[in-house]
Design a protein around this motif. Structure first.
Motif, mmCIF file in Angstrom:
data_model
loop_
_atom_site.group_PDB
_atom_site.id
_atom_site.type_symbol
_atom_site.label_atom_id
_atom_site.label_comp_id
_atom_site.label_asym_id
_atom_site.label_seq_id
_atom_site.Cartn_x
_atom_site.Cartn_y
_atom_site.Cartn_z
ATOM 1 N N GLU A 1 65.306 -13.515 22.154
ATOM 2 C CA GLU A 1 63.931 -13.994 22.267
ATOM 3 C C GLU A 1 63.548 -13.917 23.731
ATOM 4 O OE1 GLU A 1 61.100 -17.785 21.191
ATOM 5 O OE2 GLU A 1 63.056 -17.629 20.263
ATOM 6 N N SER B 1 60.254 -14.167 26.600
ATOM 7 C CA SER B 1 58.884 -14.604 26.841
ATOM 8 C C SER B 1 58.441 -14.045 28.174
ATOM 9 C CB SER B 1 58.791 -16.135 26.842
ATOM 10 O OG SER B 1 59.453 -16.654 27.970
ATOM 11 N N ASP C 1 61.794 -20.710 17.810
ATOM 12 C CA ASP C 1 61.345 -21.108 16.475
ATOM 13 C C ASP C 1 62.460 -20.725 15.499
ATOM 14 O OD1 ASP C 1 60.159 -21.545 14.038
ATOM 15 O OD2 ASP C 1 58.311 -20.467 14.527
ATOM 16 N N LEU D 1 61.528 -19.233 12.105
ATOM 17 C CA LEU D 1 61.093 -17.840 12.188
ATOM 18 C C LEU D 1 62.296 -16.917 12.304
ATOM 19 C CD1 LEU D 1 58.927 -15.655 12.411
ATOM 20 C CD2 LEU D 1 58.834 -16.123 14.876
ATOM 21 N N VAL E 1 59.365 -8.960 16.439
ATOM 22 C CA VAL E 1 57.990 -9.449 16.286
ATOM 23 C C VAL E 1 57.508 -9.941 17.642
ATOM 24 C CG1 VAL E 1 58.148 -10.073 13.849
ATOM 25 C CG2 VAL E 1 58.766 -11.750 15.562
ATOM 26 N N GLU E 2 56.196 -9.808 17.835
ATOM 27 C CA GLU E 2 55.605 -10.221 19.104
ATOM 28 C C GLU E 2 54.429 -11.141 18.773
ATOM 29 O OE1 GLU E 2 53.842 -7.978 23.032
ATOM 30 O OE2 GLU E 2 55.145 -6.882 21.654
ATOM 31 N N ASP E 3 54.410 -12.284 19.448
ATOM 32 C CA ASP E 3 53.356 -13.259 19.232
ATOM 33 C C ASP E 3 52.883 -13.720 20.601
ATOM 34 O OD1 ASP E 3 51.638 -15.158 18.133
ATOM 35 O OD2 ASP E 3 53.226 -16.666 18.000
ATOM 36 N N GLY E 4 51.823 -13.046 21.082
ATOM 37 C CA GLY E 4 51.330 -13.372 22.422
ATOM 38 C C GLY E 4 52.388 -13.014 23.447
ATOM 39 N N ARG F 1 55.329 -14.200 23.630
ATOM 40 C CA ARG F 1 56.682 -14.358 23.095
ATOM 41 C C ARG F 1 57.056 -13.172 22.208
ATOM 42 N NH1 ARG F 1 58.097 -19.569 19.627
ATOM 43 N NH2 ARG F 1 56.313 -18.746 18.541
ATOM 44 N N LYS F 2 58.280 -12.693 22.404
ATOM 45 C CA LYS F 2 58.791 -11.574 21.623
ATOM 46 C C LYS F 2 60.151 -11.981 21.067
ATOM 47 C CE LYS F 2 58.237 -7.443 23.358
ATOM 48 N NZ LYS F 2 58.409 -6.221 24.157
#
Length: 167
Positions: A6, A8, A19, A22, A40-43, A45-46
């Motif tokens: 993970e 960021s 998370d 997740l 997955v990328e969320d803003g 955060r990857k």
């Protein structure tokens, strides 16, 4: 085994919040779909979840020693039945010691090892049987005259199949 990465945007200096739900969901998705990795990328955060591919070891090749050569047949004449005609000299068939493909010469286009009527000595190459990418020369068990070549070039042969007769 599943590796989880993970990242960021402020990975170097700030605290990272993972998370866990997740990550579990992504790992389950990998298992269901047989994928090796998902990202997955969320803003900023990857999250990347990767599974090490199971290494499948190839089975070790099994080598079988060719069966021992049969003892030379007795050259004593066999009593014939009354009225039956026996050959003047005994005929020995040289048989294949393995399953494979027979070749009559050392390489394509070259002269065959033997031909009918040809004299051979014990140990002379008669044919080659290829088995598992190995070329196995089949040799004359004794001196004599080639009577007949019973197989064709490139023909598949079975174990104990007669290849050449020598008298």
């Amino acid at each position: 085994m599943t590796d989880v990465y993970e990242k960021s945007a402020h990975e170097a200096g700030g605290a990272m919040q993972v998370d866990v739900e997740l990550v579990r969901a992504l790992a389950e998705l990998l298992d269901r779909t047989q994928l090796t990795e998902i990202e997955v990328e969320d803003g900023p955060r990857k999250i990347r979840v990767a599974r090490k591919a199971a290494s499948v070891a190839a089975p070790a090749p099994v080598y079988h020693a060719p069966p021992p050569s049969p003892a030379p047949a007795s050259r004593e004449p066999v009593p014939a039945e009354v009225g039956a005609s026996a050959p003047a000299t005994p005929v020995d068939a040289v048989k294949s010691p393995m399953v494979g493909t027979v070749y009559l010469s050392a390489e394509p286009g070259s002269r065959p090892f033997v031909a009918p009527g040809q004299q051979v000595r014990a140990g002379d190459a008669l044919v080659i049987v290829e088995a598992m990418k190995v070329m196995n020369p089949i040799t004359a068990p004794a001196a004599g005259t080639v009577r007949e070549v019973l197989v064709g070039n490139g023909q598949p042969v079975e174990f104990d199949q007669p290849l050449v007769t020598i008298e």
